[in-house]
Design a protein around this motif. Structure first.
Motif, mmCIF file in Angstrom:
data_model
loop_
_atom_site.group_PDB
_atom_site.id
_atom_site.type_symbol
_atom_site.label_atom_id
_atom_site.label_comp_id
_atom_site.label_asym_id
_atom_site.label_seq_id
_atom_site.Cartn_x
_atom_site.Cartn_y
_atom_site.Cartn_z
ATOM 1 N N SER A 200 77.146 -9.993 -38.638
ATOM 2 C CA SER A 200 76.557 -11.113 -39.372
ATOM 3 C C SER A 200 75.653 -11.945 -38.474
ATOM 4 C CB SER A 200 77.662 -11.999 -39.957
ATOM 5 O OG SER A 200 78.513 -12.482 -38.942
ATOM 6 N N VAL A 201 75.544 -11.547 -37.206
ATOM 7 C CA VAL A 201 74.686 -12.237 -36.235
ATOM 8 C C VAL A 201 73.788 -11.182 -35.585
ATOM 9 C CG1 VAL A 201 76.391 -14.041 -35.801
ATOM 10 C CG2 VAL A 201 76.376 -11.981 -34.368
ATOM 11 N N PRO A 202 72.682 -11.601 -34.952
ATOM 12 C CA PRO A 202 71.818 -10.620 -34.272
ATOM 13 C C PRO A 202 72.543 -9.910 -33.137
ATOM 14 C CG PRO A 202 70.671 -12.709 -34.605
ATOM 15 C CD PRO A 202 72.105 -12.962 -34.953
ATOM 16 N N VAL A 203 72.441 -8.593 -33.121
ATOM 17 C CA VAL A 203 73.067 -7.775 -32.083
ATOM 18 C C VAL A 203 72.011 -6.850 -31.487
ATOM 19 C CG1 VAL A 203 74.697 -5.892 -31.645
ATOM 20 C CG2 VAL A 203 75.409 -7.860 -33.007
ATOM 21 N N THR A 204 71.969 -6.776 -30.183
ATOM 22 C CA THR A 204 71.064 -5.873 -29.478
ATOM 23 C C THR A 204 71.878 -4.965 -28.572
ATOM 24 O OG1 THR A 204 69.244 -7.476 -29.472
ATOM 25 C CG2 THR A 204 69.134 -5.695 -27.856
ATOM 26 N N VAL A 205 71.597 -3.673 -28.637
ATOM 27 C CA VAL A 205 72.218 -2.707 -27.734
ATOM 28 C C VAL A 205 71.097 -2.072 -26.913
ATOM 29 C CG1 VAL A 205 73.612 -0.626 -27.524
ATOM 30 C CG2 VAL A 205 74.071 -2.247 -29.385
ATOM 31 N N ALA A 206 71.189 -2.196 -25.600
ATOM 32 C CA ALA A 206 70.141 -1.673 -24.713
ATOM 33 C C ALA A 206 70.744 -0.652 -23.762
ATOM 34 C CB ALA A 206 69.486 -2.806 -23.937
#
Length: 257
Positions: A200-206
């Motif tokens: 429900s929140v911004p998620v970034t996987v790098a």
């Protein structure tokens, strides 16, 4: 779960950003220097790592570590802060996003996207490295003073380990040995598998394209499990991209909020 006092530090002014650390304190240092120019960076050591005591009487699973970090937020006056972590810290950041207790989460090469053999390889490699450093004792400085020694010690973690400073490399090895929660957390992590969720929140996987500890094919698994997340390739970086390109990691974090 009994509450413990997690070790943390604050740098800079501005909107807060929580950096979740375990064995990577030295790797985060140059990134924190850059971030602190425009953010308040709150760095916290996970239970059993750095200067934080282990979880008392509780198996240190990824979920248990995330719960402890969530409890810690209120003790230091943080409400739903953005978080970032690498490796184990990355998995903790994702579990905090799953629990909806953070404003956003960035996970750099998070664990848990592996199969059984992948987990055995990664965690076995770290255990071997710890045994080697324990055997060396105070002689670790002899290993880390040369580019070749740093390459032998960190080839799985950094794409360009010879570029690490001798001081940072020696500090990283000493942190590996002195972390009292290492072995219990390593055992608990063997069975951890990230399960999909819709954040429900911004998620970034790098993921670093030269990650030799959790190879980048695991990034494809992350994209399948978290299709709503932003997925970033860190070209030329290894498992600990903070060491390889602190400027790029700082930019990634400031651009993702």
């Amino acid at each position: 779960m009994p509450e413990i006092q997690l070790a943390s530090s604050r740098r800079g002014t501005g909107s807060p950003l929580v950096v979740i650390r375990q064995l990577d304190r030295e790797g985060w240092a140059p990134v924190i220097d850059l971030l602190a120019q425009e953010r308040e960076v709150v760095a916290v050591d996970l239970p059993g790592f750095g200067d934080s005591p282990p979880l008392p009487g509780t198996r240190p699973t990824v979920q248990a570590l995330a719960t402890e970090v969530a409890l810690w937020f209120s003790t230091v006056g943080l409400t739903r802060p953005p978080v970032v972590g690498n490796s184990l810290g990355g998995a903790v950041a994702l579990e905090l996003a799953r629990a909806d207790v953070v404003a956003s989460a960035v996970a750099l090469s998070p664990i848990g996207l592996w199969t059984g053999p992948g987990a055995a390889y990664a965690l076995g490699s770290l255990r071997f490295a710890r045994t080697m450093v324990q055997t060396l004792g105070p002689r670790t400085a002899r290993l880390t003073r040369s580019p070749l020694g740093r390459t032998l010690a960190f080839w799985q973690l950094a794409a360009r380990p010879w570029q690490m400073t001798a001081e940072a490399a020696d500090g990283a090895l000493r942190n590996l040995v002195r972390s009292p929660g290492f072995e219990a957390t390593r055992r608990a992590a063997r069975t951890y598998r990230l399960t999909g969720f819709t954040p429900s929140v911004p998620v970034t996987v790098a993921w670093g394209t030269r990650d030799l500890l959790t190879p980048r094919h695991q990034a494809h698994r992350a994209a399948q499990l978290l299709p709503a997340a932003r997925h970033v390739r860190l070209r030329g970086c290894g498992h600990s991209p903070m060491s390889d390109d602190p400027g790029r990691i700082a930019h990634l974090l400031t651009s993702t909020g």
